[in-house]
Every structure is written in C-alpha cells, then in structure tokens.
Design a protein around this motif. Structure first.
Motif, PDB file in Angstrom:
ATOM      1  N   THR A  19       7.717  -6.491   2.770  1.00 23.88           N
ATOM      2  CA  THR A  19       6.626  -6.794   2.577  1.00 23.88           C
ATOM      3  C   THR A  19       6.034  -6.358   3.702  1.00 23.88           C
ATOM      4  N   GLY A  20       4.822  -5.884   3.932  1.00 27.69           N
ATOM      5  CA  GLY A  20       3.841  -5.945   5.358  1.00 27.69           C
ATOM      6  C   GLY A  20       3.265  -4.111   5.126  1.00 27.69           C
ATOM      7  N   TYR A  21       2.450  -4.286   6.160  1.00 30.42           N
ATOM      8  CA  TYR A  21       2.539  -2.543   6.553  1.00 30.42           C
ATOM      9  C   TYR A  21       2.252  -1.926   7.642  1.00 30.42           C
ATOM     10  N   GLU A  22       2.452  -0.610   7.502  1.00 26.67           N
ATOM     11  CA  GLU A  22       2.375   0.168   9.278  1.00 26.67           C
ATOM     12  C   GLU A  22       1.622   1.477   8.679  1.00 26.67           C
ATOM     13  N   ARG A  23       1.429   1.709  10.243  1.00 32.94           N
ATOM     14  CA  ARG A  23       0.532   3.153  10.390  1.00 32.94           C
ATOM     15  C   ARG A  23       2.336   3.981  11.018  1.00 32.94           C
ATOM     16  N   LEU A  24       1.843   5.318   9.820  1.00 29.84           N
ATOM     17  CA  LEU A  24       3.140   6.229  10.045  1.00 29.84           C
ATOM     18  C   LEU A  24       2.221   7.428  11.208  1.00 29.84           C
ATOM     19  N   ALA A  25       3.150   8.144  11.736  1.00 29.92           N
ATOM     20  CA  ALA A  25       2.445   8.903  12.846  1.00 29.92           C
ATOM     21  C   ALA A  25       1.741   9.591  12.671  1.00 29.92           C
ATOM     22  N   SER A  26       1.478   9.912  10.991  1.00 28.14           N
ATOM     23  CA  SER A  26       0.322  11.097  10.468  1.00 28.14           C
ATOM     24  C   SER A  26      -0.615  10.357  10.135  1.00 28.14           C
ATOM     25  N   GLY A  27      -1.132   8.936  10.085  1.00 30.53           N
ATOM     26  CA  GLY A  27      -2.132   8.152  10.082  1.00 30.53           C
ATOM     27  C   GLY A  27      -2.425   7.561   8.736  1.00 30.53           C
ATOM     28  N   VAL A  28      -1.234   7.771   7.881  1.00 28.23           N
ATOM     29  CA  VAL A  28      -1.413   7.645   6.424  1.00 28.23           C
ATOM     30  C   VAL A  28      -1.130   6.061   6.627  1.00 28.23           C
ATOM     31  N   LEU A  29      -1.680   4.717   6.198  1.00 27.22           N
ATOM     32  CA  LEU A  29      -1.376   3.275   6.389  1.00 27.22           C
ATOM     33  C   LEU A  29      -0.207   3.596   4.906  1.00 27.22           C
ATOM     34  N   HIS A  30       0.562   3.011   5.363  1.00 28.50           N
ATOM     35  CA  HIS A  30       2.290   2.364   4.574  1.00 28.50           C
ATOM     36  C   HIS A  30       1.958   0.582   3.980  1.00 28.50           C
ATOM     37  N   VAL A  31       1.820   0.274   2.594  1.00 32.01           N
ATOM     38  CA  VAL A  31       2.036  -0.879   2.297  1.00 32.01           C
ATOM     39  C   VAL A  31       3.022  -1.326   1.259  1.00 32.01           C
ATOM     40  N   ALA A  32       4.051  -2.465   1.422  1.00 34.05           N
ATOM     41  CA  ALA A  32       4.819  -2.419   0.881  1.00 34.05           C
ATOM     42  C   ALA A  32       4.722  -3.676   0.298  1.00 34.05           C
ATOM     43  N   CYS A  33       5.299  -3.834  -0.715  1.00 31.81           N
ATOM     44  CA  CYS A  33       4.826  -5.944  -1.712  1.00 31.81           C
ATOM     45  C   CYS A  33       5.880  -6.119  -2.282  1.00 31.81           C
ATOM     46  N   ARG A  34       6.900  -7.084  -1.825  1.00 32.05           N
ATOM     47  CA  ARG A  34       8.314  -7.212  -3.147  1.00 32.05           C
ATOM     48  C   ARG A  34       7.431  -8.574  -3.672  1.00 32.05           C
ATOM     49  N   GLY A 192      -5.078  -2.315   4.859  1.00 30.01           N
ATOM     50  CA  GLY A 192      -3.761  -3.026   4.397  1.00 30.01           C
ATOM     51  C   GLY A 192      -3.076  -4.133   3.848  1.00 30.01           C
ATOM     52  N   GLN A 193      -3.514  -5.120   5.135  1.00 23.84           N
ATOM     53  CA  GLN A 193      -3.259  -6.958   4.490  1.00 23.84           C
ATOM     54  C   GLN A 193      -4.418  -6.707   3.242  1.00 23.84           C
ATOM     55  N   ALA A 194      -5.409  -6.529   3.081  1.00 24.40           N
ATOM     56  CA  ALA A 194      -6.351  -6.934   1.451  1.00 24.40           C
ATOM     57  C   ALA A 194      -5.395  -6.713   0.908  1.00 24.40           C
ATOM     58  N   LEU A 195      -4.732  -5.039   0.401  1.00 22.48           N
ATOM     59  CA  LEU A 195      -4.063  -4.973  -0.249  1.00 22.48           C
ATOM     60  C   LEU A 195      -3.097  -5.118  -0.409  1.00 22.48           C
ATOM     61  N   LEU A 196      -2.026  -5.752   0.161  1.00 23.89           N
ATOM     62  CA  LEU A 196      -1.404  -6.122   0.662  1.00 23.89           C
ATOM     63  C   LEU A 196      -1.395  -7.260   0.122  1.00 23.89           C
ATOM     64  N   MET A 197      -2.185  -8.625   0.164  1.00 20.83           N
ATOM     65  CA  MET A 197      -2.750 -10.552  -0.604  1.00 20.83           C
ATOM     66  C   MET A 197      -3.189  -9.426  -2.031  1.00 20.83           C
ATOM     67  N   HIS A 198      -4.597  -8.092  -2.211  1.00 21.56           N
ATOM     68  CA  HIS A 198      -4.281  -8.230  -3.995  1.00 21.56           C
ATOM     69  C   HIS A 198      -2.810  -8.298  -4.743  1.00 21.56           C
ATOM     70  N   CYS A 199      -1.961  -6.907  -4.078  1.00 14.95           N
ATOM     71  CA  CYS A 199      -1.004  -6.914  -5.007  1.00 14.95           C
ATOM     72  C   CYS A 199      -0.075  -8.083  -5.195  1.00 14.95           C
ATOM     73  N   TYR A 200       0.390  -8.494  -4.488  1.00 14.97           N
ATOM     74  CA  TYR A 200       0.893  -9.314  -4.736  1.00 14.97           C
ATOM     75  C   TYR A 200       0.467 -10.564  -5.108  1.00 14.97           C
ATOM     76  N   ASN A 201      -1.126 -11.093  -5.254  1.00 14.78           N
ATOM     77  CA  ASN A 201      -1.739 -12.073  -6.896  1.00 14.78           C
ATOM     78  C   ASN A 201      -1.611 -11.817  -7.501  1.00 14.78           C
ATOM     79  N   GLU A 202      -1.868  -9.693  -7.825  1.00 12.46           N
ATOM     80  CA  GLU A 202      -1.787  -9.781  -9.085  1.00 12.46           C
ATOM     81  C   GLU A 202      -0.299  -9.548 -10.376  1.00 12.46           C
TER      82      GLU A 202
END
Length: 228
Positions: A19-34, A192-202
């Motif tokens: 659960t969290g988010y990280e910036r990959l070397a390519s610039g892609v934003l990776h968001v994970a939510c359990r 990324g933070q907003a999507l993480l909160m949204h995903c967990y809540n939905e």
C-alpha cells in the motif's frame, strides 16, 4: 515494482510495496492498494464487473467520488473486452472521464504461471485492464487503449477476499516519446495519494453490499445461510 515484475502478484507473500505509491525510473507512477473485502469472494468480485453496474449502482460503489457509468463493447458472460466509461473524482479532485478496457490476465502474466496460481488458490479473482483519459482515448492500430494499466488481484481468505490493486499511470507515455519529467507532470505524486485513498475507500464501500447483491442475483442457484 515495474509492470514487468507484476508476476509477483501471483504469490501471496508480502511485497515490498503493498500500500503506497512510488515513482519508477521511467517516470511512471505506480500506486498499490491492499484492501480486505470481508464476506466477499473472488467469484463475487469478478461477477461485479460482468454485472456492469449502471450509474446508480456505480454511485453505491463510492457515494462521494463516483459520478456516472456506461459500458461499450460489452459481451455476455464476461467482462473481458468491455470498456467501462466512467466519470469520477479522486478524493475531492475535479471529476475526470476515464475509459477502462478490460483485458485477459494472460496479457500481463505468464499463462502457465497464472493458471497454476489460480488452480492452487493463490488467486481467486483477476480484473486487469488498460486505462485511458476521456471516454474516447487514443488507441493502438489493433484497438488497445493507450494510457495506464490496472491490475486487481484477489485471493480468498477465511474472512473474505484480500485484494491487491496496482496501477501504472503513464505506462504508454515513454513509448510515445514522453520523458520522465513529462510523465511526472501529467501524474504528480499528489495524484498517487488521491488515487490510493479513492481505491481503498471504493472497495471498502463495495464490500459492504456486494455479498447481498450477489446473493440476490443468484438466489435460485446459491444456497443462502441466514443468521436465524
């Protein structure tokens, strides 16, 4: 974890980022939510996408953030191949229009490894897809939506279903000639933070009504155990 490393989701062992988010070397934003969906099963979860919720049902899914729901290219008996056209907020942000094109899990995982994980119960649900901005995003010549990726991987547990949701925002942008800074500008860390909160809540909201809705839709074929 790059999208190329997503095979790790076939193993229930904890990941470095659950659960969290990280910036990959390519610039892609990776968001994970359990999320723990108490009382739900993988069958219920996949059925929800085959059920193709309308706008009213989509708002049940997230009463604060979800605005509208429509479907295109849908096929009976499967969610794969359908496109979910939605409008939604992300934890208070202005509403965005998205097109989510559901794809077969074999596009993201080695087929034999995926099937084996499914057979042994390491996975009970997989809803994977491509995500584009707007209701008519750019596509490849063969029809795949260009944008990001989503992977919802579920595993049945004694109390319900453990769901791992992973998003790769801007996944197609490097191949389109966009550099890391451009991707970061399009998908800043705050998103990324907003999507993480949204995903967990939905998915927490979904777990509250999905079992009852699933049983109501299958009451002639599912044995219902009442608490009295």
């Amino acid at each position: 974890m790059d999208l190329s490393e997503a095979h790790a989701l076939l193993d229930p062992a904890p990941l470095a980022l659950e659960t969290g988010y990280e910036r990959l070397a390519s610039g892609v934003l990776h968001v994970a939510c359990r999320t723990e969906l108490h009382g739900c099963t993988g069958e219920m979860f996949e059925w929800w996408f085959r059920f193709r919720p309308n706008t009213q049902q989509y708002i049940w899914w997230h009463p604060a953030d979800h605005v509208s729901s429509a479907w295109a290219e849908a096929q009976d008996g499967t969610h794969i191949g359908s496109i979910h056209l939605v409008e939604e907020h992300f934890s208070g942000s202005p509403a965005e229009k998205l097109a989510i094109q559901f794809r077969h899990p074999h596009e993201y995982f080695d087929a034999a490894a995926y099937d084996e994980a499914r057979d042994r119960g390491a996975i009970s649900a997989a809803v994977c897809g491509r995500v584009g901005m707007g209701d008519a995003p750019a596509r490849t010549g063969s029809g795949e939506i260009l944008g990001g990726r989503l992977l919802h991987m579920g595993r049945d547990t004694p109390s319900g279903m453990a769901l791992r949701s992973h998003f790769y925002l801007g996944e197609d942008m490097p191949a389109q000639g966009h550099g890391a800074e451009e991707i970061k500008a399009a998908f800043p860390d705050a998103f990324g933070q907003a999507l993480l909160m949204h995903c967990y809540n939905e998915f927490t909201f979904l777990s509250r009504f999905l079992p009852s809705l699933y049983i109501a839709e299958h009451r002639d074929s599912v044995k219902v155990r009442l608490p009295w």
